[in-house]
Motif scaffolding. Structure first.
Motif, PDB file in Angstrom:
ATOM      1  N   ASN A   1      33.545 -15.291  83.444  1.00 59.99           N
ATOM      2  CA  ASN A   1      33.723 -16.743  83.019  1.00 59.99           C
ATOM      3  C   ASN A   1      33.147 -17.058  81.544  1.00 59.99           C
ATOM      4  O   ASN A   1      33.627 -17.987  80.840  1.00 59.99           O
ATOM      5  CB  ASN A   1      33.096 -17.895  83.897  1.00 59.99           C
ATOM      6  N   ASP A   2      32.703 -16.077  80.891  1.00 63.05           N
ATOM      7  CA  ASP A   2      32.103 -16.268  79.421  1.00 63.05           C
ATOM      8  C   ASP A   2      33.446 -16.079  78.247  1.00 63.05           C
ATOM      9  O   ASP A   2      33.868 -14.845  78.218  1.00 63.05           O
ATOM     10  CB  ASP A   2      31.048 -15.172  79.222  1.00 63.05           C
ATOM     11  N   GLN A   3      34.173 -17.261  78.119  1.00 62.65           N
ATOM     12  CA  GLN A   3      34.913 -17.165  77.196  1.00 62.65           C
ATOM     13  C   GLN A   3      34.927 -16.512  75.918  1.00 62.65           C
ATOM     14  O   GLN A   3      35.745 -15.930  75.202  1.00 62.65           O
ATOM     15  CB  GLN A   3      35.664 -18.489  77.182  1.00 62.65           C
ATOM     16  N   ALA A   4      33.632 -16.836  75.308  1.00 61.90           N
ATOM     17  CA  ALA A   4      33.248 -16.253  74.024  1.00 61.90           C
ATOM     18  C   ALA A   4      32.958 -14.940  74.133  1.00 61.90           C
ATOM     19  O   ALA A   4      33.704 -14.264  72.930  1.00 61.90           O
ATOM     20  CB  ALA A   4      31.860 -17.036  73.644  1.00 61.90           C
ATOM     21  N   ALA A   5      32.421 -14.227  75.157  1.00 58.05           N
ATOM     22  CA  ALA A   5      32.502 -12.776  75.263  1.00 58.05           C
ATOM     23  C   ALA A   5      33.892 -12.311  75.248  1.00 58.05           C
ATOM     24  O   ALA A   5      34.063 -11.432  74.873  1.00 58.05           O
ATOM     25  CB  ALA A   5      31.584 -12.716  76.308  1.00 58.05           C
ATOM     26  N   PHE A   6      34.798 -13.018  76.101  1.00 57.32           N
ATOM     27  CA  PHE A   6      36.243 -12.236  76.197  1.00 57.32           C
ATOM     28  C   PHE A   6      36.840 -12.306  74.801  1.00 57.32           C
ATOM     29  O   PHE A   6      37.378 -11.417  74.573  1.00 57.32           O
ATOM     30  CB  PHE A   6      37.134 -13.135  77.382  1.00 57.32           C
ATOM     31  N   GLN A   7      36.488 -13.424  74.233  1.00 51.86           N
ATOM     32  CA  GLN A   7      37.325 -13.546  72.789  1.00 51.86           C
ATOM     33  C   GLN A   7      36.870 -12.392  71.757  1.00 51.86           C
ATOM     34  O   GLN A   7      37.387 -12.007  71.101  1.00 51.86           O
ATOM     35  CB  GLN A   7      37.316 -14.969  72.157  1.00 51.86           C
ATOM     36  N   ALA A   8      35.320 -12.350  71.868  1.00 50.66           N
ATOM     37  CA  ALA A   8      34.893 -11.284  71.127  1.00 50.66           C
ATOM     38  C   ALA A   8      35.426  -9.793  71.542  1.00 50.66           C
ATOM     39  O   ALA A   8      35.737  -8.985  70.616  1.00 50.66           O
ATOM     40  CB  ALA A   8      33.581 -11.301  71.321  1.00 50.66           C
ATOM     41  N   LEU A   9      35.745  -9.941  72.759  1.00 51.35           N
ATOM     42  CA  LEU A   9      36.398  -8.113  73.103  1.00 51.35           C
ATOM     43  C   LEU A   9      37.732  -8.118  72.640  1.00 51.35           C
ATOM     44  O   LEU A   9      38.144  -7.083  72.134  1.00 51.35           O
ATOM     45  CB  LEU A   9      36.172  -8.115  74.688  1.00 51.35           C
ATOM     46  N   MET A  10      38.376  -9.310  72.756  1.00 49.14           N
ATOM     47  CA  MET A  10      39.678  -9.260  72.145  1.00 49.14           C
ATOM     48  C   MET A  10      39.891  -9.332  70.779  1.00 49.14           C
ATOM     49  O   MET A  10      40.807  -8.293  70.211  1.00 49.14           O
ATOM     50  CB  MET A  10      40.484 -10.722  72.620  1.00 49.14           C
ATOM     51  N   ASP A  11      38.933  -9.639  69.949  1.00 49.97           N
ATOM     52  CA  ASP A  11      39.031  -9.508  68.715  1.00 49.97           C
ATOM     53  C   ASP A  11      38.733  -8.152  68.298  1.00 49.97           C
ATOM     54  O   ASP A  11      39.102  -7.473  67.405  1.00 49.97           O
ATOM     55  CB  ASP A  11      38.123 -10.451  68.225  1.00 49.97           C
ATOM     56  N   ARG A  12      37.797  -7.342  69.139  1.00 46.81           N
ATOM     57  CA  ARG A  12      37.375  -6.062  68.902  1.00 46.81           C
ATOM     58  C   ARG A  12      38.527  -5.213  69.094  1.00 46.81           C
ATOM     59  O   ARG A  12      38.905  -4.162  68.685  1.00 46.81           O
ATOM     60  CB  ARG A  12      36.110  -5.797  69.611  1.00 46.81           C
ATOM     61  N   VAL A  13      39.156  -5.612  70.114  1.00 47.30           N
ATOM     62  CA  VAL A  13      40.449  -4.537  70.698  1.00 47.30           C
ATOM     63  C   VAL A  13      41.464  -4.672  69.476  1.00 47.30           C
ATOM     64  O   VAL A  13      42.196  -3.627  69.229  1.00 47.30           O
ATOM     65  CB  VAL A  13      40.610  -4.955  72.095  1.00 47.30           C
ATOM     66  N   ASP A  14      41.846  -6.047  69.281  1.00 43.58           N
ATOM     67  CA  ASP A  14      42.685  -6.113  68.052  1.00 43.58           C
ATOM     68  C   ASP A  14      42.391  -5.322  66.740  1.00 43.58           C
ATOM     69  O   ASP A  14      43.329  -4.966  66.082  1.00 43.58           O
ATOM     70  CB  ASP A  14      43.008  -7.687  67.715  1.00 43.58           C
ATOM     71  N   ALA A  15      41.084  -5.342  66.492  1.00 39.60           N
ATOM     72  CA  ALA A  15      40.669  -4.591  65.075  1.00 39.60           C
ATOM     73  C   ALA A  15      40.784  -3.112  65.179  1.00 39.60           C
ATOM     74  O   ALA A  15      40.635  -2.643  64.200  1.00 39.60           O
ATOM     75  CB  ALA A  15      39.047  -5.129  64.955  1.00 39.60           C
ATOM     76  N   VAL A  16      41.041  -2.601  66.487  1.00 36.35           N
ATOM     77  CA  VAL A  16      40.878  -1.059  66.501  1.00 36.35           C
ATOM     78  C   VAL A  16      42.328  -0.801  66.576  1.00 36.35           C
ATOM     79  O   VAL A  16      43.136  -1.283  67.333  1.00 36.35           O
ATOM     80  CB  VAL A  16      40.151  -0.811  67.774  1.00 36.35           C
ATOM     81  N   PRO A  17      42.652   0.357  65.783  1.00 37.59           N
ATOM     82  CA  PRO A  17      43.856   0.882  65.896  1.00 37.59           C
ATOM     83  C   PRO A  17      44.513   1.383  67.255  1.00 37.59           C
ATOM     84  O   PRO A  17      43.639   1.811  68.182  1.00 37.59           O
ATOM     85  CB  PRO A  17      43.907   2.377  64.974  1.00 37.59           C
ATOM     86  N   GLN A  18      45.694   1.184  67.657  1.00 38.30           N
ATOM     87  CA  GLN A  18      46.114   1.282  68.892  1.00 38.30           C
ATOM     88  C   GLN A  18      45.727   2.565  69.713  1.00 38.30           C
ATOM     89  O   GLN A  18      45.335   2.744  70.918  1.00 38.30           O
ATOM     90  CB  GLN A  18      47.517   1.210  69.090  1.00 38.30           C
ATOM     91  N   ASN A  19      45.849   3.711  68.859  1.00 30.89           N
ATOM     92  CA  ASN A  19      45.760   4.806  69.378  1.00 30.89           C
ATOM     93  C   ASN A  19      44.166   5.116  69.955  1.00 30.89           C
ATOM     94  O   ASN A  19      43.771   6.086  70.647  1.00 30.89           O
ATOM     95  CB  ASN A  19      46.029   6.290  68.592  1.00 30.89           C
ATOM     96  N   GLN A  20      43.322   4.525  69.489  1.00 30.08           N
ATOM     97  CA  GLN A  20      41.805   4.406  69.884  1.00 30.08           C
ATOM     98  C   GLN A  20      41.579   3.785  71.024  1.00 30.08           C
ATOM     99  O   GLN A  20      40.693   3.849  71.604  1.00 30.08           O
ATOM    100  CB  GLN A  20      40.732   3.990  68.584  1.00 30.08           C
ATOM    101  N   VAL A  21      42.103   2.537  70.784  1.00 30.80           N
ATOM    102  CA  VAL A  21      41.857   1.464  72.229  1.00 30.80           C
ATOM    103  C   VAL A  21      41.966   2.191  73.436  1.00 30.80           C
ATOM    104  O   VAL A  21      40.981   2.122  74.307  1.00 30.80           O
ATOM    105  CB  VAL A  21      42.613   0.524  71.815  1.00 30.80           C
ATOM    106  N   TYR A  22      43.171   2.911  73.746  1.00 31.10           N
ATOM    107  CA  TYR A  22      43.578   3.231  75.157  1.00 31.10           C
ATOM    108  C   TYR A  22      42.719   4.346  75.557  1.00 31.10           C
ATOM    109  O   TYR A  22      42.447   4.427  76.902  1.00 31.10           O
ATOM    110  CB  TYR A  22      45.007   3.724  75.170  1.00 31.10           C
TER     111      TYR A  22
END
Length: 64
Positions: free
Chosen positions: A22-43
């Motif tokens: 339920n920690d929306q700030a943590a979820f947003q931080a994770l989404m920002d981090r995922v968006d910042a990493v090139p696709q081939n590294q995220v998966y």
């Protein structure tokens, strides 16, 4: 000043988000981090099933 989320590794942040769903700030931080990493590294680092569950929970919370 950096937030605690910025100091966490990707795996630490993922674990934190799964434990504090339920920690929306943590979820947003994770989404920002995922968006910042090139696709081939995220998966390679993201468990698709856990991510899918987390995404659906986030959508459910926002629709309430």
């Amino acid at each position: 000043m950096k937030s605690d989320f910025e100091l966490m590794t990707m795996k630490e942040l993922q674990k934190y988000v799964l434990e504090h769903r339920n920690d929306q700030a943590a979820f947003q931080a994770l989404m920002d981090r995922v968006d910042a990493v090139p696709q081939n590294q995220v998966y390679g680092e993201v468990n698709a099933q856990e991510f899918s569950v987390l995404l659906e929970q986030s959508r459910h919370i926002k629709s309430e």
